[in-house]
Design an enzyme around this catalytic site. Sequence first.
Site, PDB file in Angstrom:
ATOM      1  N   PHE A  51      13.242   4.609  11.531  1.00  9.33           N
ATOM      2  CA  PHE A  51      11.956   4.099  11.075  1.00  9.33           C
ATOM      3  C   PHE A  51      11.008   5.262  10.828  1.00  9.33           C
ATOM      4  O   PHE A  51      10.657   6.003  11.738  1.00  9.33           O
ATOM      5  CB  PHE A  51      11.358   3.127  12.096  1.00  9.33           C
ATOM      6  CG  PHE A  51      10.208   2.360  11.524  1.00  9.33           C
ATOM      7  CD1 PHE A  51      10.421   1.216  10.772  1.00  9.33           C
ATOM      8  CD2 PHE A  51       8.904   2.814  11.701  1.00  9.33           C
ATOM      9  CE1 PHE A  51       9.358   0.522  10.209  1.00  9.33           C
ATOM     10  CE2 PHE A  51       7.836   2.124  11.138  1.00  9.33           C
ATOM     11  CZ  PHE A  51       8.057   0.980  10.403  1.00  9.33           C
ATOM     12  N   VAL A  52      10.609   5.432   9.584  1.00 10.05           N
ATOM     13  CA  VAL A  52       9.809   6.596   9.215  1.00 10.05           C
ATOM     14  C   VAL A  52       8.371   6.223   8.854  1.00 10.05           C
ATOM     15  O   VAL A  52       8.089   5.090   8.464  1.00 10.05           O
ATOM     16  CB  VAL A  52      10.452   7.361   8.034  1.00 10.05           C
ATOM     17  CG1 VAL A  52      11.701   8.089   8.483  1.00 10.05           C
ATOM     18  CG2 VAL A  52      10.756   6.430   6.867  1.00 10.05           C
ATOM     19  N   GLU A  54       7.891   2.778  -5.517  1.00  4.71           N
ATOM     20  CA  GLU A  54       7.956   2.259  -4.149  1.00  4.71           C
ATOM     21  C   GLU A  54       8.000   3.399  -3.145  1.00  4.71           C
ATOM     22  O   GLU A  54       8.430   4.501  -3.468  1.00  4.71           O
ATOM     23  CB  GLU A  54       9.235   1.419  -3.984  1.00  4.71           C
ATOM     24  CG  GLU A  54       8.997  -0.075  -3.963  1.00  4.71           C
ATOM     25  CD  GLU A  54       8.354  -0.581  -2.661  1.00  4.71           C
ATOM     26  OE1 GLU A  54       7.799   0.236  -1.887  1.00  4.71           O
ATOM     27  OE2 GLU A  54       8.408  -1.791  -2.432  1.00  4.71           O
ATOM     28  N   ASP A  55       7.592   3.094  -1.929  1.00  9.21           N
ATOM     29  CA  ASP A  55       7.695   4.081  -0.867  1.00  9.21           C
ATOM     30  C   ASP A  55       9.138   4.191  -0.367  1.00  9.21           C
ATOM     31  O   ASP A  55       9.672   5.275  -0.205  1.00  9.21           O
ATOM     32  CB  ASP A  55       6.749   3.741   0.300  1.00  9.21           C
ATOM     33  CG  ASP A  55       6.823   2.279   0.740  1.00  9.21           C
ATOM     34  OD1 ASP A  55       7.655   1.515   0.209  1.00  9.21           O
ATOM     35  OD2 ASP A  55       6.039   1.899   1.627  1.00  9.21           O
ATOM     36  N   LYS A 113       0.829  -1.197   0.000  1.00 10.09           N
ATOM     37  CA  LYS A 113       0.000   0.000   0.000  1.00 10.09           C
ATOM     38  C   LYS A 113       0.871   1.259   0.000  1.00 10.09           C
ATOM     39  O   LYS A 113       0.454   2.331  -0.383  1.00 10.09           O
ATOM     40  CB  LYS A 113      -0.867   0.017   1.272  1.00 10.09           C
ATOM     41  CG  LYS A 113      -1.772  -1.169   1.421  1.00 10.09           C
ATOM     42  CD  LYS A 113      -2.388  -1.187   2.841  1.00 10.09           C
ATOM     43  CE  LYS A 113      -3.122  -2.491   3.050  1.00 10.09           C
ATOM     44  NZ  LYS A 113      -3.412  -2.715   4.486  1.00 10.09           N
ATOM     45  N   GLY A 114       2.103   1.070   0.463  1.00 11.92           N
ATOM     46  CA  GLY A 114       2.978   2.207   0.734  1.00 11.92           C
ATOM     47  C   GLY A 114       3.232   3.136  -0.444  1.00 11.92           C
ATOM     48  O   GLY A 114       3.355   4.338  -0.280  1.00 11.92           O
ATOM     49  N   ASP A 152       3.730   3.171   6.979  1.00 12.03           N
ATOM     50  CA  ASP A 152       2.952   2.953   8.191  1.00 12.03           C
ATOM     51  C   ASP A 152       3.783   2.446   9.363  1.00 12.03           C
ATOM     52  O   ASP A 152       4.878   1.913   9.190  1.00 12.03           O
ATOM     53  CB  ASP A 152       1.855   1.917   7.924  1.00 12.03           C
ATOM     54  CG  ASP A 152       2.423   0.495   7.828  1.00 12.03           C
ATOM     55  OD1 ASP A 152       3.270   0.267   6.937  1.00 12.03           O
ATOM     56  OD2 ASP A 152       2.056  -0.353   8.651  1.00 12.03           O
ATOM     57  N   ASP A 166      14.768  -0.403   1.590  1.00 20.07           N
ATOM     58  CA  ASP A 166      15.449  -0.590   2.875  1.00 20.07           C
ATOM     59  C   ASP A 166      16.578  -1.597   2.648  1.00 20.07           C
ATOM     60  O   ASP A 166      17.630  -1.239   2.113  1.00 20.07           O
ATOM     61  CB  ASP A 166      14.376  -1.078   3.862  1.00 20.07           C
ATOM     62  CG  ASP A 166      14.850  -1.181   5.299  1.00 20.07           C
ATOM     63  OD1 ASP A 166      15.697  -0.373   5.699  1.00 20.07           O
ATOM     64  OD2 ASP A 166      14.366  -2.065   6.020  1.00 20.07           O
ATOM     65  N   ARG A 179      -0.177   6.346   7.570  1.00 22.38           N
ATOM     66  CA  ARG A 179       0.053   6.410   6.114  1.00 22.38           C
ATOM     67  C   ARG A 179      -0.429   7.740   5.532  1.00 22.38           C
ATOM     68  O   ARG A 179       0.080   8.218   4.529  1.00 22.38           O
ATOM     69  CB  ARG A 179      -0.708   5.285   5.401  1.00 22.38           C
ATOM     70  CG  ARG A 179      -0.158   3.893   5.653  1.00 22.38           C
ATOM     71  CD  ARG A 179      -0.824   2.906   4.694  1.00 22.38           C
ATOM     72  NE  ARG A 179      -0.697   1.527   5.122  1.00 22.38           N
ATOM     73  CZ  ARG A 179       0.351   0.738   4.863  1.00 22.38           C
ATOM     74  NH1 ARG A 179       1.371   1.209   4.182  1.00 22.38           N
ATOM     75  NH2 ARG A 179       0.376  -0.504   5.280  1.00 22.38           N
ATOM     76  N   LYS A 208      17.154   4.112   2.139  1.00 22.36           N
ATOM     77  CA  LYS A 208      18.053   4.015   3.295  1.00 22.36           C
ATOM     78  C   LYS A 208      19.266   3.213   2.849  1.00 22.36           C
ATOM     79  O   LYS A 208      19.336   2.006   3.092  1.00 22.36           O
ATOM     80  CB  LYS A 208      17.372   3.247   4.435  1.00 22.36           C
ATOM     81  CG  LYS A 208      16.275   3.961   5.173  1.00 22.36           C
ATOM     82  CD  LYS A 208      15.834   3.070   6.336  1.00 22.36           C
ATOM     83  CE  LYS A 208      14.513   3.467   6.914  1.00 22.36           C
ATOM     84  NZ  LYS A 208      13.967   2.435   7.825  1.00 22.36           N
TER      85      LYS A 208
HETATM   86  P1  IMP Z   1      13.174  -4.348   2.121  1.00 21.68           P
HETATM   87  O1  IMP Z   1      13.811  -3.306   1.229  1.00 21.68           O
HETATM   88  O2  IMP Z   1      12.952  -5.659   1.441  1.00 21.68           O
HETATM   89  O3  IMP Z   1      13.935  -4.510   3.393  1.00 21.68           O
HETATM   90  O4  IMP Z   1      11.737  -3.911   2.590  1.00 21.68           O
HETATM   91  C1  IMP Z   1      11.179  -2.725   2.232  1.00 21.68           C
HETATM   92  C2  IMP Z   1       9.794  -2.614   2.850  1.00 21.68           C
HETATM   93  O5  IMP Z   1       9.881  -2.569   4.291  1.00 21.68           O
HETATM   94  C3  IMP Z   1       9.185  -1.305   2.433  1.00 21.68           C
HETATM   95  O6  IMP Z   1       8.457  -1.425   1.241  1.00 21.68           O
HETATM   96  C4  IMP Z   1       8.314  -0.958   3.628  1.00 21.68           C
HETATM   97  O7  IMP Z   1       7.055  -1.562   3.491  1.00 21.68           O
HETATM   98  C5  IMP Z   1       9.046  -1.559   4.811  1.00 21.68           C
HETATM   99  N1  IMP Z   1       9.873  -0.534   5.493  1.00 21.68           N
HETATM  100  C6  IMP Z   1      11.212  -0.443   5.484  1.00 21.68           C
HETATM  101  N2  IMP Z   1      11.642   0.621   6.193  1.00 21.68           N
HETATM  102  C7  IMP Z   1      10.534   1.229   6.661  1.00 21.68           C
HETATM  103  C8  IMP Z   1      10.315   2.417   7.463  1.00 21.68           C
HETATM  104  O8  IMP Z   1      11.220   3.136   7.894  1.00 21.68           O
HETATM  105  N3  IMP Z   1       9.016   2.727   7.727  1.00 21.68           N
HETATM  106  C9  IMP Z   1       7.972   1.979   7.281  1.00 21.68           C
HETATM  107  N4  IMP Z   1       8.125   0.876   6.523  1.00 21.68           N
HETATM  108  C10 IMP Z   1       9.399   0.502   6.210  1.00 21.68           C
HETATM  109 MG    MG Z   2       6.691  -1.002   0.306  1.00 19.96          MG
END
Ligand code: IMP
Ligand code: MG
Length: 174
Positions: free
Chosen positions: A150-151, A97-98, A41-42, A157, A101, A163, A129
């Site tokens: 963590f944002v 993407e939002d 949803k992000g 969310d 990470d 959100r 990040k």
């Molecule tokens: P990754 O890059 O596979 O570790 O996961 C990314 C997902 O983790 C993102 O699409 C978000 O849904 C969630 N996520 C990672 N960091 C944050 C944050 O700081 N706040 C909220 N959701 C986050």
């Molecule tokens: Mg996401």
Amino acid sequence: MAEHVRVMLSEEAVDKRIQQIGEQISKDYEGKQVHLVCVLKGGSFFMCELAKRITIPVSLDFMSVSSYGSSTKSSGVVKIIKDLDEPLKDKEVIVIEDIVDSGRTLSYLLEILQSRGPKSLKLCTLLDKPERRVTDVTVDYTGFEIPDEFVVGYGLDYNQRYRNLPYIGVVEFS
Ligand code: IMP
Ligand code: MG
């Protein structure tokens, strides 16, 4: 415990940056049509704001994925909860993407989407990040690089809340 959200990136700063990315994409894809793929949803708030600022033809589609693993550490194996409605074949695809990470979810997702034969496939994220990256993911358009905090807000969310905040903030407890 009381929760309080500290502003990291103001609404004005985020809007201004999205305008710049919209202009950049419109320039980079001049004479073409872009197909924006929103990761729910992000990514939804960012995608809507970005799409409004792109001046070339745009089409949209949505998908929802969940990564197997604990809630705090993604495994990188992605389960498709809701797939795209339309094929990607021969389209100029930009995944929206939002946040990137660890990059695990994205690197797996991009592999799946690449196998569907888009003409091109790029990645656009509102937040990055870089310190947290464990996989090789090329981000083509980044809104902001942020520290490892963590944002929430603008689609992101904390336990499904926040959100709807029109800015990016950090949840603090007191
Ligand atoms: P990754 O890059 O596979 O570790 O996961 C990314 C997902 O983790 C993102 O699409 C978000 O849904 C969630 N996520 C990672 N960091 C944050 C944050 O700081 N706040 C909220 N959701 C986050
Ligand atoms: Mg996401």
